[in-house]
Design a protein around this motif. Structure first.
Motif, PDB file in Angstrom:
ATOM      1  N   THR A 383       0.833  -1.208   0.000  1.00 48.06           N
ATOM      2  CA  THR A 383       0.000   0.000   0.000  1.00 48.06           C
ATOM      3  C   THR A 383       0.868   1.259   0.000  1.00 48.06           C
ATOM      4  OG1 THR A 383      -1.671  -1.184   1.286  1.00 48.06           O
ATOM      5  CG2 THR A 383      -1.849   1.214   1.174  1.00 48.06           C
ATOM      6  N   LYS A 384       0.629   2.123  -0.975  1.00 45.85           N
ATOM      7  CA  LYS A 384       1.344   3.405  -1.004  1.00 45.85           C
ATOM      8  C   LYS A 384       0.499   4.460  -0.296  1.00 45.85           C
ATOM      9  CE  LYS A 384       4.184   2.781  -5.133  1.00 45.85           C
ATOM     10  NZ  LYS A 384       5.467   2.986  -4.407  1.00 45.85           N
ATOM     11  N   PHE A 385       1.166   5.321   0.458  1.00 47.13           N
ATOM     12  CA  PHE A 385       0.451   6.368   1.184  1.00 47.13           C
ATOM     13  C   PHE A 385       1.209   7.686   1.072  1.00 47.13           C
ATOM     14  CE2 PHE A 385       2.807   3.640   4.206  1.00 47.13           C
ATOM     15  CZ  PHE A 385       3.773   4.529   4.641  1.00 47.13           C
ATOM     16  N   ASP A 386       0.535   8.762   1.397  1.00 48.27           N
ATOM     17  CA  ASP A 386       1.108  10.103   1.364  1.00 48.27           C
ATOM     18  C   ASP A 386       1.842  10.341   2.682  1.00 48.27           C
ATOM     19  OD1 ASP A 386       1.726  12.780   1.223  1.00 48.27           O
ATOM     20  OD2 ASP A 386      -0.281  13.434   0.615  1.00 48.27           O
ATOM     21  N   ASP A 388       2.997  12.887   3.897  1.00 52.47           N
ATOM     22  CA  ASP A 388       2.636  14.144   4.554  1.00 52.47           C
ATOM     23  C   ASP A 388       1.278  14.080   5.251  1.00 52.47           C
ATOM     24  OD1 ASP A 388       4.985  15.397   3.695  1.00 52.47           O
ATOM     25  OD2 ASP A 388       4.090  15.871   1.749  1.00 52.47           O
ATOM     26  N   ARG A 389       0.547  12.973   5.059  1.00 55.15           N
ATOM     27  CA  ARG A 389      -0.782  12.860   5.682  1.00 55.15           C
ATOM     28  C   ARG A 389      -0.727  11.811   6.780  1.00 55.15           C
ATOM     29  NH1 ARG A 389      -5.590  12.767   1.382  1.00 55.15           N
ATOM     30  NH2 ARG A 389      -6.688  13.182   3.346  1.00 55.15           N
ATOM     31  N   GLN A 390      -0.214  12.238   7.916  1.00 50.25           N
ATOM     32  CA  GLN A 390      -0.077  11.349   9.059  1.00 50.25           C
ATOM     33  C   GLN A 390      -1.079  11.755  10.144  1.00 50.25           C
ATOM     34  OE1 GLN A 390       4.041  10.696  10.307  1.00 50.25           O
ATOM     35  NE2 GLN A 390       4.779  11.209   8.258  1.00 50.25           N
ATOM     36  N   PRO A 391      -1.512  10.823  11.008  1.00 48.67           N
ATOM     37  CA  PRO A 391      -1.019   9.450  11.118  1.00 48.67           C
ATOM     38  C   PRO A 391      -1.553   8.538  10.015  1.00 48.67           C
ATOM     39  CG  PRO A 391      -2.778   9.822  12.700  1.00 48.67           C
ATOM     40  CD  PRO A 391      -2.495  11.151  12.068  1.00 48.67           C
ATOM     41  N   ILE A 392      -0.758   7.535   9.670  1.00 44.72           N
ATOM     42  CA  ILE A 392      -1.131   6.523   8.692  1.00 44.72           C
ATOM     43  C   ILE A 392      -1.924   5.441   9.411  1.00 44.72           C
ATOM     44  CG2 ILE A 392      -0.282   4.936   6.937  1.00 44.72           C
ATOM     45  CD1 ILE A 392       0.504   7.881   6.479  1.00 44.72           C
ATOM     46  N   ALA A 393      -3.099   5.123   8.893  1.00 46.46           N
ATOM     47  CA  ALA A 393      -3.936   4.093   9.516  1.00 46.46           C
ATOM     48  C   ALA A 393      -3.435   2.713   9.094  1.00 46.46           C
ATOM     49  CB  ALA A 393      -5.389   4.268   9.122  1.00 46.46           C
ATOM     50  N   ILE A 394      -2.804   2.009  10.020  1.00 43.17           N
ATOM     51  CA  ILE A 394      -2.291   0.665   9.730  1.00 43.17           C
ATOM     52  C   ILE A 394      -3.429  -0.325   9.587  1.00 43.17           C
ATOM     53  CG2 ILE A 394      -0.888  -1.234  10.625  1.00 43.17           C
ATOM     54  CD1 ILE A 394       0.712   1.125   9.661  1.00 43.17           C
ATOM     55  N   GLY A 425       7.089   5.622  -0.152  1.00 46.25           N
ATOM     56  CA  GLY A 425       5.826   5.845   0.551  1.00 46.25           C
ATOM     57  C   GLY A 425       5.125   4.556   0.904  1.00 46.25           C
ATOM     58  N   THR A 426       5.869   3.611   1.444  1.00 44.40           N
ATOM     59  CA  THR A 426       5.301   2.331   1.874  1.00 44.40           C
ATOM     60  C   THR A 426       5.865   1.953   3.236  1.00 44.40           C
ATOM     61  OG1 THR A 426       7.051   0.957   0.903  1.00 44.40           O
ATOM     62  CG2 THR A 426       5.174   1.519  -0.517  1.00 44.40           C
ATOM     63  N   LEU A 427       5.224   0.986   3.853  1.00 38.59           N
ATOM     64  CA  LEU A 427       5.797   0.393   5.047  1.00 38.59           C
ATOM     65  C   LEU A 427       6.946  -0.533   4.648  1.00 38.59           C
ATOM     66  CD1 LEU A 427       2.460  -0.455   6.907  1.00 38.59           C
ATOM     67  CD2 LEU A 427       3.974   1.492   7.315  1.00 38.59           C
ATOM     68  N   TYR A 465      15.026   5.497   4.521  1.00 37.52           N
ATOM     69  CA  TYR A 465      14.055   5.140   5.561  1.00 37.52           C
ATOM     70  C   TYR A 465      13.882   6.309   6.524  1.00 37.52           C
ATOM     71  CZ  TYR A 465      17.182   4.505   9.591  1.00 37.52           C
ATOM     72  OH  TYR A 465      18.035   4.715  10.642  1.00 37.52           O
ATOM     73  N   GLY A 466      12.731   6.338   7.139  1.00 33.20           N
ATOM     74  CA  GLY A 466      12.433   7.319   8.171  1.00 33.20           C
ATOM     75  C   GLY A 466      11.350   6.747   9.059  1.00 33.20           C
ATOM     76  N   PHE A 467      10.705   7.591   9.817  1.00 28.34           N
ATOM     77  CA  PHE A 467       9.662   7.120  10.730  1.00 28.34           C
ATOM     78  C   PHE A 467       8.377   7.895  10.469  1.00 28.34           C
ATOM     79  CE2 PHE A 467      13.651   6.061  12.725  1.00 28.34           C
ATOM     80  CZ  PHE A 467      13.423   4.796  13.231  1.00 28.34           C
ATOM     81  N   VAL A 468       7.275   7.165  10.486  1.00 30.41           N
ATOM     82  CA  VAL A 468       5.968   7.783  10.279  1.00 30.41           C
ATOM     83  C   VAL A 468       5.089   7.477  11.494  1.00 30.41           C
ATOM     84  CG1 VAL A 468       6.049   7.707   7.767  1.00 30.41           C
ATOM     85  CG2 VAL A 468       5.118   5.747   9.029  1.00 30.41           C
ATOM     86  N   GLU A 469       4.190   8.412  11.779  1.00 29.31           N
ATOM     87  CA  GLU A 469       3.238   8.203  12.864  1.00 29.31           C
ATOM     88  C   GLU A 469       2.076   7.372  12.327  1.00 29.31           C
ATOM     89  OE1 GLU A 469       0.605  10.723  16.149  1.00 29.31           O
ATOM     90  OE2 GLU A 469       1.498  11.749  14.420  1.00 29.31           O
ATOM     91  N   THR A 470       1.732   6.324  13.044  1.00 27.44           N
ATOM     92  CA  THR A 470       0.661   5.432  12.607  1.00 27.44           C
ATOM     93  C   THR A 470      -0.377   5.267  13.711  1.00 27.44           C
ATOM     94  OG1 THR A 470       1.676   3.383  13.431  1.00 27.44           O
ATOM     95  CG2 THR A 470       2.340   4.136  11.239  1.00 27.44           C
TER      96      THR A 470
END
Length: 548
Positions: A383-386, A388-394, A425-427, A465-470
C-alpha cells in the motif's frame, strides 16, 4: 422561552428514563454466581471420551513435539487435514470483500512490525514446529503442534525456531526440561491458558496489543468477565469460539458487526461468535420502559458498547503508544531496558528497550466509539500512502449509520512511530530476529535491517528510511462486565457523554433540536397518556364489576 421549555422537557424525559433504568437494574440483579465447575465450559465439546494415560502409543519417551504429533495422528487420522485449513496454521486469509491477502504471514503491524522475515522468533506462536524461513513445508502434518492447544499440565512451552543474537537468545536460557510423555498423556480440551499463551501476549507482551486479552483472564473473577469468571460461568474460549473440524468461529479479519439472525432454532448457532448467537436479538427482559428501549438500541449499538465500560481491567495494563524512533540506544555498546510503569497487579512494565524503543501503558480505559460494519481495512506492504498525511492508519475500519450493516462499537486506539520507506511511501519489512549481522536485535542498525528485510522478501526499497506516525484500531469484545456494571442511559444521553465525538445521529440529552424535541415529547406523552388511559379504564371496569 420555547427553546428553554423544549430542552427542559427533554431533560425531564431523559431523567425519567434514567430513573426507570436505575430502578429496573436495582430490581433485576445479576443472578447469584453458580459454584465453580471442575472443568472450564467448552461449549458442545465439554467433557472427554478417552483417558490418554491408557494409550500404549503415548507410554514412551518423546524426543520432540513433532514425535508427539505423529502419535496423535495415528488415532486422530483426519485431524491433520482439517487443521491445515485454519488460520492458526496458514497465517493467511484472503478477504473476500477486498481481495487483500492478510494474516500474519503478510501483514505489517504497529507493534513488532512484521512476522515476515522474523519467523525464527515470531513463529513461536504458529501452531506448528520449525517455521524459520521461506522453506517451511505447510503440507507436512507432522509439523502441526497439537500440544500448544491441548496441554493441560501447564508445563509445555515453545522455543524460537532459530537462534537469535546473544542479546535476545539469553531470554530463553535455563528453561526446565519438558516431560513430553506426561504432557501427551494429559491432553484435554483447550482452556483459556492455552489460547492465552499466544493471544494474551500478542504484540510482544501481556495485553500489549488488544487491550481486552490478558493473563488476568486465565482465572478471572466474574467482575472482570461475566462469562469467563471462575466464580461464575467459567467459560473456556471455545464456549463462544465454537470449533468445527478445527475451524474456529470468530476472526478479526471477518467480524460480524451486526448479527441479524440471533440464536436460531433449535438451540444456539455455531457459525459465529457473536453475543446474539446466544442471547438473541432482544436480549433484555422487557419489564420497564428502560428495558424496552435497551432492546430498541440493539439495532444500532453493539452489545459490547454498553457491557464493556472499560478495557485493560484486572490489573494488567495495555500499551497505548510505541516509539521506534528511540530504539537502538546502548550503554557501553550493550542494549538495556528500563522499568517505568507499575500496573494494577503490582508488576513492573518496561517503558524502554533498546531493541524496541519507548512504550506508554495505561489501564481501565474508556474505549473509542465509532460506527463499524465489520470490515477492517489494512495497510499492507504494497500500500502506497502520502507521507505528509499522518497518522497513517495501519488497520482502520469502515462503517456508517446509514449503511444498514453498522453499529456503534468500542475500539482500542494504538499510536506508533514506526519505520517506513520514505522514498516509495510504503511500510517496510524489518529484519529484527536472527543470528546474522543484518538483524536489528543485534546490530541496532535500522537502515541495514530494513534493507535486509526488504531484499529477503524480494520487495523494492528506495534506501531512504524514516519514521511515520501510525494509528491502529482494535475492536473490544472481551472483559464483559456483569450487567449491573453495564453503562446506564446517562453515560451517553448527556453533554460530554461517551458518544460526544460521534457524528451522524441525534442523541436526546446530548443534542438539541426544537422540532425533534417537540415531536419526541409529543410521542412519549401520547404513549404515556395511552398507558394511563388504559390503566384507568381497567380500574373503572373492575369497580363496576364489583358493584354489579
Amino acid at each position: 422561552m420555547r427553546p428553554f421549555f423544549g430542552r427542559a422537557l427533554v431533560a425531564l424525559l431523559v431523567g425519567l428514563l434514567i430513573a426507570a433504568d436505575a430502578l429496573a437494574q436495582s430490581q433485576w440483579p445479576t443472578p447469584p454466581a453458580t459454584p465453580t465447575p471442575s472443568e472450564q465450559i467448552s461449549g458442545p465439546l465439554t467433557g472427554g471420551t478417552a483417558d490418554h494415560t491408557k494409550f500404549e502409543i503415548l507410554q514412551r519417551a518423546f524426543a520432540t513435539g513433532s514425535d508427539v504429533t505423529q502419535a496423535c495422528l495415528s488415532c486422530h487420522t483426519e485431524t491433520g487435514r482439517h487443521f491445515m485449513r485454519n488460520i492458526h496454521w496458514t497465517w493467511e486469509y484472503k478477504n473476500p470483500a477486498t481481495g487483500q491477502l492478510l494474516g500474519k504471514k503478510h501483514l505489517v503491524n504497529n507493534f513488532c512490525t512484521n512476522a515476515r522475515g522474523n519467523e525464527g522468533m515470531c513463529a513461536q506462536c504458529h501452531a506448528g514446529y520449525g517455521w524459520k524461513d521461506e522453506n517451511f513445508d505447510f503440507s507436512d502434518e507432522t509439523k502441526i503442534d497439537c500440544l500448544v492447544c491441548h496441554d493441560r499440565t501447564g508445563t509445555y512451552y515453545k522455543m524460537p525456531n532459530s537462534a537469535g543474537s546473544p542479546a535476545c537468545s539469553v531470554m530463553f536460557e535455563g528453561k526446565p526440561e519438558m516431560n513430553l510423555s506426561r504432557i501427551a498423556q494429559s491432553v484435554g480440551l483447550p482452556e483459556r491458558a492455552n489460547c492465552g499463551t499466544c493471544h494474551f501476549n500478542g504484540g510482544g507482551g501481556d495485553n500489549v496489543k488488544h487491550g481486552d486479552l490478558s493473563s488476568a483472564l486465565k482465572n478471572p473473577p466474574r467482575t472482570l468477565d461475566v462469562h469467563m469468571g471462575v466464580d461464575g460461568l467459567n467459560f473456556a474460549c471455545t464456549a463462544c469460539h465454537i470449533t468445527n473440524r478445527h475451524l474456529w468461529a470468530g476472526s478479526r479479519y471477518q467480524v460480524a458487526a451486526k448479527d441479524l439472525e440471533g440464536t436460531g432454532r433449535p438451540g444456539q448457532r455455531r457459525d459465529v461468535a457473536t453475543c446474539e448467537s446466544c442471547h438473541g436479538l432482544s436480549p433484555h427482559r422487557v419489564d420497564s420502559i428502560a428495558s424496552f428501549k435497551r432492546n430498541d438500541h440493539v439495532s444500532s449499538l453493539a452489545c459490547q458498547t454498553c457491557h464493556i465500560p472499560e478495557y485493560a481491567r484486572g490489573g494488567v495494563a495495555t500499551m497505548t503508544h510505541w516509539d521506534w524512533r528511540t530504539a537502538g540506544k546502548t550503554r557501553d555498546g550493550v542494549g538495556y531496558h528500563e522499568h517505568g510503569y507499575i500496573q494494577g497487579n503490582g508488576e513492573h512494565r518496561y517503558t524502554y528497550k533498546s531493541i524496541k524503543g519507548t512504550f506508554t501503558y495505561d489501564e481501565n480505559l474508556v474505549p473509542v466509539y465509532r460506527w463499524f460494519d465489520g470490515q477492517m481495512q489494512y495497510t499492507t506492504i504494497d500500500t502506497k500512502f502520502d507521507i505528509d498525511r499522518q497518522p497513517i492508519a495501519i488497520n482502520d475500519f469502515s462503517g456508517h449509520r446509514e449503511d444498514g450493516r453498522s453499529r456503534i462499537w468500542p475500539f482500542k486506539r494504538m499510536h506508533t512511530w514506526m519505520p517506513a520507506d520514505m522514498g516509495n511511501g510504503t511500510l517496510v519489512y524489518t529484519h529484527l530476529w536472527g543470528e546474522d549481522d543484518d538483524s536489528y536485535w543485534g546490530n541496532y542498525d535500522m537502515g541495514r535491517a530494513i534493507a535486509a528485510g526488504m531484499k529477503k522478501a524480494g520487495l523494492p526499497y528506495s534506501g531512504q528510511y524514516g519514521f511515520v506516525e501510525t494509528v491502529s484500531y482494535w475492536p473490544i469484545t472481551h472483559m464483559v462486565a456483569p450487567k449491573e456494571d453495564a453503562l446506564g442511559c446517562e453515560s451517553c444521553h448527556a453533554r460530554g457523554g461517551r458518544l460526544e465525538g460521534l457524528d451522524g445521529l441525534y442523541i436526546p440529552g446530548r443534542d438539541h433540536n426544537r422540532w425533534l424535541d417537540l415531536i419526541g415529547l409529543i410521542a412519549v406523552l401520547g404513549t404515556l397518556a395511552g398507558i394511563l388511559g388504559h390503566a384507568l379504564i381497567r380500574i373503572v371496569s373492575s369497580f363496576r364489576g364489583q358493584h354489579s
